[in-house]
Write an enzyme that holds these catalytic residues in place. Structure first.
Site, PDB file in Angstrom:
ATOM      1  N   SER A 121       0.805  -1.230   0.000  1.00 55.80           N
ATOM      2  CA  SER A 121       0.000   0.000   0.000  1.00 55.80           C
ATOM      3  C   SER A 121       0.842   1.287   0.000  1.00 55.80           C
ATOM      4  O   SER A 121       0.417   2.282  -0.606  1.00 55.80           O
ATOM      5  CB  SER A 121      -0.975   0.008   1.183  1.00 55.80           C
ATOM      6  OG  SER A 121      -0.294  -0.085   2.418  1.00 55.80           O
ATOM      7  N   GLN A 157     -11.121   0.363 -22.877  1.00 50.13           N
ATOM      8  CA  GLN A 157     -10.563  -0.636 -21.960  1.00 50.13           C
ATOM      9  C   GLN A 157      -9.755   0.037 -20.849  1.00 50.13           C
ATOM     10  O   GLN A 157      -9.829  -0.363 -19.685  1.00 50.13           O
ATOM     11  CB  GLN A 157      -9.656  -1.597 -22.735  1.00 50.13           C
ATOM     12  CG  GLN A 157     -10.373  -2.419 -23.788  1.00 50.13           C
ATOM     13  CD  GLN A 157      -9.411  -3.303 -24.552  1.00 50.13           C
ATOM     14  OE1 GLN A 157      -8.846  -4.239 -23.994  1.00 50.13           O
ATOM     15  NE2 GLN A 157      -9.198  -3.000 -25.821  1.00 50.13           N
ATOM     16  N   GLN A 210     -13.959  14.398 -29.232  1.00 49.56           N
ATOM     17  CA  GLN A 210     -14.394  14.380 -30.628  1.00 49.56           C
ATOM     18  C   GLN A 210     -15.383  15.499 -30.932  1.00 49.56           C
ATOM     19  O   GLN A 210     -15.716  15.729 -32.094  1.00 49.56           O
ATOM     20  CB  GLN A 210     -15.026  13.024 -30.967  1.00 49.56           C
ATOM     21  CG  GLN A 210     -14.028  11.889 -31.039  1.00 49.56           C
ATOM     22  CD  GLN A 210     -14.688  10.563 -31.410  1.00 49.56           C
ATOM     23  OE1 GLN A 210     -15.827  10.301 -31.029  1.00 49.56           O
ATOM     24  NE2 GLN A 210     -13.973   9.728 -32.135  1.00 49.56           N
ATOM     25  N   CYS A 238       1.580   3.865  -8.248  1.00 47.95           N
ATOM     26  CA  CYS A 238       2.365   2.659  -8.530  1.00 47.95           C
ATOM     27  C   CYS A 238       1.592   1.371  -8.267  1.00 47.95           C
ATOM     28  O   CYS A 238       1.758   0.383  -8.992  1.00 47.95           O
ATOM     29  CB  CYS A 238       3.649   2.661  -7.701  1.00 47.95           C
ATOM     30  SG  CYS A 238       4.845   3.890  -8.221  1.00 47.95           S
ATOM     31  N   ARG A 275      -2.940  -6.182 -18.235  1.00 47.46           N
ATOM     32  CA  ARG A 275      -2.818  -5.740 -19.620  1.00 47.46           C
ATOM     33  C   ARG A 275      -1.526  -6.184 -20.312  1.00 47.46           C
ATOM     34  O   ARG A 275      -1.447  -6.103 -21.542  1.00 47.46           O
ATOM     35  CB  ARG A 275      -2.946  -4.209 -19.689  1.00 47.46           C
ATOM     36  CG  ARG A 275      -4.254  -3.671 -19.115  1.00 47.46           C
ATOM     37  CD  ARG A 275      -5.469  -4.284 -19.779  1.00 47.46           C
ATOM     38  NE  ARG A 275      -6.717  -3.684 -19.278  1.00 47.46           N
ATOM     39  CZ  ARG A 275      -7.917  -3.992 -19.724  1.00 47.46           C
ATOM     40  NH1 ARG A 275      -8.064  -4.907 -20.671  1.00 47.46           N
ATOM     41  NH2 ARG A 275      -8.988  -3.424 -19.219  1.00 47.46           N
TER      42      ARG A 275
END
Length: 240
Positions: A65, A86, A100, A174, A184
């Protein structure tokens, strides 16, 4: 609508990151006050290798932590809206994404490698992108002609595909980054977000190796794949 390449840059990270994490960890186990220790960390009285070794040992115990006190800010361009959807699912983070509604001068796109390497697929994909660009421009002109004026682009953008390129500034601490990389950088992650995560991880390792030396897919730390055999990529044996 030209194709856009991925680019990831580290804009900023918390100053004196290793020392800050060391001080936070030591406060958990030390009777003294972290603020009294701080000058010794900055002037090198407690050298960086000592700090890194201590932090590494505590992290190995599962206590992580305190690394939340340090954050990294990245600028990313050349990702699709599919990829950005994602990314923003990661909750403990801050995002600033190109709109956009207001950026209308160009609409770049991302082409999946699997499509790019097949000539007929690539040709059809590029033809569709040209069609989308034309439809977007036509709709804006029609809406302006019917009084929509400066708001025309916010309605015309509804025809834009998930392949449309976007740019994002993102900040994560972090601990969140480690979780992000666990998921990922995995081979099961979609190719685009995995490529982006790999570049981010490389930057983190350069900036703060004591924390990110073991970063990456979860299997890299465990030595086995935490997925079921049905979903394992085969790089590591599964828990079973």
């Amino acid at each position: 609508m030209p194709q856009k390449d991925l680019r990831v840059e580290l804009l900023s990270s918390t100053p004196n990151a290793l020392s800050l994490i060391y001080a936070a960890f030591r406060q958990c186990y030390h009777a003294g006050f972290a603020a009294d220790m701080w000058p010794k960390l900055l002037d090198g009285e407690i050298d960086r290798q000592t700090q890194a070794d201590f932090v590494g040992k505590v992290l190995e115990s599962g206590h992580d932590s305190p690394i939340e006190h340090v954050s990294f800010t990245f600028a990313v361009e050349g990702i699709s809206r599919a990829c950005s959807h994602q990314i923003v699912r990661h909750r403990i983070a801050s995002y600033s994404q190109q709109s956009q509604r207001y950026v209308t001068d160009t609409m770049d796109y991302i082409m999946p490698p699997a499509i790019a390497k097949i000539p007929e697929a690539r040709e059809r994909f590029e033809r569709f992108m040209d069609e989308v660009g034309s439809a977007y421009g036509d709709l804006k002109d029609i809406l302006v002609a019917h009084g929509r004026k400066t708001k025309a682009n916010e309605d015309a953008r509804f025809v834009l595909p998930q392949a449309a390129e976007t740019k994002v500034v993102m900040t994560m601490n972090c601990r969140s980054l480690h979780h992000f990389f666990n998921l990922r950088c995995c081979m099961r992650a979609q190719w685009e977000v995995r490529r982006m995560a790999d570049l981010m991880l490389d930057l983190c390792k350069q900036e703060l190796p004591a924390i990110f030396r073991t970063g990456g897919a979860r299997c890299e730390q465990l030595g086995y794949c935490p997925e079921s055999p049905k979903f394992a990529c085969g790089k590591y044996p599964t828990r079973e």
